[in-house]
Design a protein around this motif. Structure first.
Motif, short mmCIF file in Angstrom:
data_model
loop_
_atom_site.label_atom_id
_atom_site.label_comp_id
_atom_site.label_asym_id
_atom_site.label_seq_id
_atom_site.Cartn_x
_atom_site.Cartn_y
_atom_site.Cartn_z
N GLY A 159 0.80 -1.22 0.00
CA GLY A 159 0.00 0.00 0.00
C GLY A 159 0.83 1.27 0.00
N GLY A 160 2.07 1.18 -0.50
CA GLY A 160 2.94 2.36 -0.54
C GLY A 160 3.61 2.68 0.78
N GLU A 161 3.50 1.76 1.75
CA GLU A 161 4.13 1.99 3.06
C GLU A 161 5.59 1.55 3.03
N HIS A 162 6.36 2.31 2.28
CA HIS A 162 7.81 2.08 2.22
C HIS A 162 8.48 3.38 1.80
N THR A 163 9.80 3.36 1.72
CA THR A 163 10.58 4.59 1.73
C THR A 163 11.40 4.76 0.45
N VAL A 164 11.47 5.98 -0.01
CA VAL A 164 12.40 6.33 -1.09
C VAL A 164 13.30 7.46 -0.58
N PHE A 165 14.45 7.63 -1.20
CA PHE A 165 15.47 8.55 -0.70
C PHE A 165 15.80 9.61 -1.75
#
Lengths: 227, 227
Positions: A159-165
């Motif tokens: 569900g998009g619950e992750h991280t980009v930098f």
């Protein structure tokens, strides 16, 4: 907005299709337009044969690296890592100067087989090499930690619950890329890691990502930073 | 169970205290017992001065690397990366043979300042160097992706909703370490990345972890793998 996307592989195709769908004017840049349009085999990293993809995306312009660079107000480097600096040289420093260049490439070296190693790591990174080679470009390293589908549609995993930098020397460029990540692609969690040297972190993380892919059997696995 | 912990720094202290608290017989191994017991300054990575720590943990034995290795049925390498192979040489290949050796160290090189680089990466790893140097030890790389507090109490970040990895050539050793991670320390999410070469992933991830620490201002940040 006018956007230039360097690279005709699966990453370039996915970025160009999504950004066009959002209503922007995209030009894909390649070394040799005629050769790219004649390509009937998919690239080494997958995606569609470019001739087929281009026929299905007639609203996306195709030009040389220099034409795509001149066209774009924002630029994406989606070439393969080993070809990135040569591609950007063909784009021309003058066409890159002052523009946000989102570097999504990884310094992958497949010469030793799978999984690939990195041709630059640890005390340097591909993002730094690009920034050094084109000091007037506003390089922001981002999105290189996920596969092409997740880049433009993070909701496909968890569900998009992750991280980009984001990593880069130019704060306003990082702010603009963060806005693009959120507003165009739907990223919820963007962490600013610091200056361009901080791109070593996401680039070296690829060694873990590759093992997760092999171990879990999916390239859609990614990470959420928790504190 | 009898457990040997190599290293008197913050990681060795934290592991030894927790494992002792769980009712196991722990011996901490060090190069020179007398010198360690006389130490009134904390180590470079923090923790307590060892003399003070040892006085407060009189139920933990302290011995040479060889004595701790002979004592332990399971062994933890919590020495600093640059000292790991010399420490294990002092422990003695004969004392390591056949035993599970949980390698929690990282190949950090502080000679260039902060953040440190890695003295081995990309096409090799410290875990592989250790396994090659001690082919009869059953090396499992794990826990090196988090700080010492989280190693033994993952619930301190995000209720334990994050991931730890195991890498090693010996499946039964990885199974035993996975059991230790779950039953002793309370880890909920353990991913088996593959053989010992897969330790390159978690070791290289440290470059990202260091940037997260600098960027977020906490060494308690870590990652959850999502699919």
């Amino acid at each position: 907005m006018r956007v230039g996307v360097f690279g005709t592989g699966v990453v370039g195709q996915t970025l160009a299709a999504k950004i066009t769908e959002l209503g922007h004017e995209v030009m894909v840049g390649t070394r040799d337009v005629e050769a790219a349009m004649a390509r009937t085999e998919p690239g080494p990293a997958g995606g569609q044969a470019f001739s087929e993809w281009a026929a299905q995306h007639s609203d996306v312009k195709v030009g040389t690296f220099a034409e795509a660079a001149a066209h774009g107000e924002v630029l994406f480097n989606a070439t393969n890592g080993q070809g990135s600096i040569p591609a950007l040289e063909m784009a021309g420093a003058g066409n890159l100067g002052g523009k946000v260049l989102v570097d999504v490439s990884n310094p992958l070296d497949f010469s030793g087989g799978m999984p690939p190693s990195l041709f630059v790591a640890n005390t340097d990174s591909l993002a730094e090499q690009i920034q050094r080679a084109f000091p007037d470009a506003r390089v922001v390293n981002s999105l290189n930690t996920v596969n092409a589908n997740l880049m433009v549609d993070p909701g496909q995993t968890a569900g998009g619950e992750h991280t980009v930098f984001v990593s880069g020397d130019d704060q306003s460029a990082k702010d603009e890329v963060t806005r693009i990540l959120r507003d165009w692609f739907g990223w919820k969690h963007v962490i600013d890691l610091g200056d361009i040297t901080s791109a070593r972190g996401p680039e070296m993380y690829i060694a873990l990502w590759l093992r997760l892919w092999l171990g879990l059997g999916t390239s859609m696995a990614t990470i959420k930073v928790v504190t």
